[in-house]
Design an enzyme around this catalytic site. Structure first.
Site, short mmCIF file in Angstrom:
data_model
loop_
_atom_site.label_atom_id
_atom_site.label_comp_id
_atom_site.label_asym_id
_atom_site.label_seq_id
_atom_site.Cartn_x
_atom_site.Cartn_y
_atom_site.Cartn_z
N ASP A 167 27.29 47.77 -2.46
CA ASP A 167 26.94 48.93 -3.48
C ASP A 167 27.83 48.41 -4.86
O ASP A 167 28.66 47.67 -4.88
CB ASP A 167 27.52 50.28 -3.08
CG ASP A 167 27.09 51.56 -4.16
OD1 ASP A 167 26.15 51.47 -5.04
OD2 ASP A 167 28.05 52.38 -4.20
N LYS A 168 27.37 49.03 -5.76
CA LYS A 168 28.22 48.65 -7.12
C LYS A 168 29.33 49.90 -7.48
O LYS A 168 30.38 49.55 -7.53
CB LYS A 168 27.21 48.54 -8.39
CG LYS A 168 27.99 48.21 -9.78
CD LYS A 168 27.02 48.12 -10.87
CE LYS A 168 26.51 49.52 -11.46
NZ LYS A 168 27.68 50.26 -12.06
N ARG A 474 17.65 49.88 -9.60
CA ARG A 474 17.07 50.87 -9.38
C ARG A 474 16.52 51.31 -8.03
O ARG A 474 15.34 51.68 -7.73
CB ARG A 474 15.60 50.69 -10.09
CG ARG A 474 15.77 50.71 -11.58
CD ARG A 474 16.30 52.02 -12.41
NE ARG A 474 16.08 52.17 -13.75
CZ ARG A 474 16.60 53.18 -14.62
NH1 ARG A 474 17.26 54.20 -14.01
NH2 ARG A 474 16.43 53.09 -15.64
#
Length: 597
Positions: A167-168, A474
């Site tokens: 994940d960021k 997205r």
């Protein structure tokens, strides 16, 4: 009828503020608790080494059966071919059948299968887990958080990871948001460039042609949220927010002189450049991953009803009225500028709602909120009825800084021939810029952008299977899990997923190894993970030291266990040849009993 939803549920350990009394009922107890409901759904993860060992033990079992059968056959043949040769106990053997001989040799060779191996493996894994928990290099002093091995089954799997899915926000970044810039009516405002923001705003609100847009924009920032203010002993306001983004926006409004300082169940109050303003909160339409927006419907002091909405550019732009798109093209260009700087963006819009329209909609929303079937879908449909004909005000830009040593960690992982994938909900431009800043992609590296316009799915999977670095933007939480599952089944490689929030739980559970980061977004990811760490950089030591060493040591232990047992019983087989296949034991019984110890 009163609608009951997540907003009315108090979880264990929750703190009530500004509440003098409450009516309540205990729900979700016993077998209905989340813990009990989720207890069976968590996947059973077993390491590749474990599966291979089980196969080898089965193979050894078949070898044991074959050896016993051969020995029993040779025993029969020896007795028949040596009628005049005798040894002690042979009278008993002459009268016994083939099954008895077979049982004798099964008892003789039974320890060919290393029964103690599983116990030895569990003891070693347990000690390895203690080493991970005690590692001072993976202790985060700032948050007082050590590394934690929540399972010991996958210790050796850490040393075989081929794909990392990360994940960021909160994983590569700190999840500590700072309001940096905004655009209102097509004009960019930067906090760093205006040290006296309050004075500047007051001048602009009286003299500038875009004054109405600026005022509405600042009101939106200070009332469109679910933040709870709390005054400390130093008379400073401390904000408690469900997400760091909301907190950053409210603090950003404060810097421009619009201070949010009071919330009750029915209204909020702000100090707008020294003037107190009160807004009645009629409805809050919550943010969800599918809606990608949040709205509040308020009534101001003049009695006018307004809807303030903030969210992703895609969902806001498709709800703009024809008259509300005056600055849409310019704002879109500025959003791209913000995204290329790695900033998180939100579009802001407002709509005037007549009393008649609101009263009609209120009935529809009430019926949806008290519906016992398909409530979420009906609420979303009801929200769509009023979240339209919006007037675009502008957009906000928030900075989320990288964690310490993230670029160095990613560079080391790539050097170790590990495929690194970043899965984020950000825009494409933001994702690419973050890729450059964390050294996931470097200048000069060929970029292949795959979207619905460029390549079909079949070609995409071919490119993806050979790509060393991939950034997916997205993506929703369920899509993250689907990507992990796709690569796991397509490549048959060991996969690792790392995240920090509840939206990463599905991805963490799908991967062979799940790593949770205990950070700002709570402990949902850490609780669902196999191993939890406080910072992304600790992944290096977890994989390259603990993982590699654990894998090496476990393989040696397994091979040695097979070796020592085979050695002992090959000698028994060799002795059987010279003892007339009598089933005689070569070693003294205590020696065999204590051999494994």
């Amino acid at each position: 009828a009163v609608p009951l939803g997540p907003d009315q549920i108090l979880l264990r350990g929750a703190m009530l503020r500004n509440t003098s009394w409450v009516f309540g009922i205990v729900v979700y107890t016993g077998h209905e608790t989340k813990l009990m409901n989720n207890s069976t759904s968590a996947p059973l993860k077993r390491s590749t080494v474990d599966k291979m060992t089980n196969t080898q033990i089965l193979l050894l079992f078949f070898i044991l059966v074959v050896l016993c059968l051969l020995s029993a056959i040779f025993s029969e043949l020896w007795i028949k071919s040596h009628p005049k040769d005798w040894y002690i106990g042979m009278n008993d053997l002459i009268n016994v059948n083939f099954g008895y001989n077979l049982l004798t040799f099964i008892i003789l060779y039974n320890n060919l299968i290393p029964i103690s191996l599983q116990v030895s493996l569990e003891v070693v894994r347990f000690i390895q887990a203690i080493f991970i928990n005690m590692d001072i290099d993976m202790y985060h002093e700032e948050s007082d958080t050590p590394a934690m091995a929540r399972t010991s089954n996958l210790n050796e799997e850490l040393g075989q990871v081929k794909y990392i899915f990360s994940d960021k926000t909160g994983t590569l970044t700190r999840n500590v948001m700072d309001f940096k810039k905004c655009t209102v009516a097509g004009i960019i405002y930067t906090l760093e460039a205006t040290p006296h923001e309050t004075q500047l705003v007051s001048i602009m609100l009286t003299r500038h042609s875009t004054a109405p847009y600026i005022r509405e924009f600042l009101i939106l920032m200070s009332v469109c949220h679910t933040v709870i203010p709390e005054k400390g002993y130093d008379n400073q306001i401390h904000y408690h927010a469900a997400s760091p983004d909301e907190q950053a926006l409210v603090k950003g409004a404060c810097k421009f002189g619009y201070v949010f300082d009071t919330r009750t169940p029915n209204h909020v109050e702000i100090d707008a450049l020294g003037v107190r303003e009160r807004y009645e909160i009629l409805n809050v339409l919550e943010f969800t991953s599918t809606r990608k927006r949040m709205s509040v419907i308020v009534r101001n002091a003049a009695g006018k009803i307004k809807l303030y909405c903030k969210g992703a550019d895609t969902v806001i732009y498709e709800r703009l009225s024809p008259d509300g798109q005056q600055f849409s093209d310019e704002t879109l260009r500025q959003l791209e500028i913000f995204a290329t700087e790695g900033l998180r963006t939100l579009c802001c819009a407002v709509a005037d709602v007549s009393n008649e329209s609101y009263e009609d909609w209120k009935e529809t929303y009430y019926k949806a909120s008290t519906s016992l079937q398909y409530r979420e879908r009906k609420l979303e449909d009801a929200a769509n009825l009023i979240e339209n004909n919006l007037i675009l005000l502008g957009a906000t830009a928030i900075e989320d800084k990288l964690q310490d040593q993230v670029p160095e960690t990613i560079a080391a992982l790539i050097k170790a021939d590990i495929h690194v994938w970043v899965l984020t909900g950000d825009k494409q431009e933001t994702a690419i810029n973050i890729g450059y800043s964390c050294r996931l992609i470097v200048h000069g590296m060929p970029l292949l952008i795959i979207n619905e316009d460029s390549l079909d799915i079949e070609m995409s999977s071919i490119y993806v299977s050979v790509a060393h670095v991939v950034i997916c933007c997205r993506v929703s939480p369920i899509q993250k899990a689907e990507v992990v599952e796709l690569i796991t089944t397509h490549t048959k490689s060991i996969t690792l997923a790392i995240g920090d929030g509840a939206n990463d739980v599905a991805m963490i559970q799908k991967a062979h190894v799940g790593i949770g980061i205990s950070g700002v977004e709570g402990l949902q990811a850490a609780c669902a993970s196999d191993y939890s760490i406080a910072q992304f950089r600790f992944l290096l030591k977890l994989l390259f030291v603990h993982g590699a060493w654990n894998y090496n040591r476990m393989c040696k232990l397994i091979l040695y266990s097979f070796y020592k047992n085979i050695c002992l019983y090959v000698i028994e087989l060799w002795f059987a040849i010279y003892s007339g296949w009598s089933g005689q034991i070569l070693f003294e019984r205590w020696t065999i009993g204590l051999y494994n110890v």
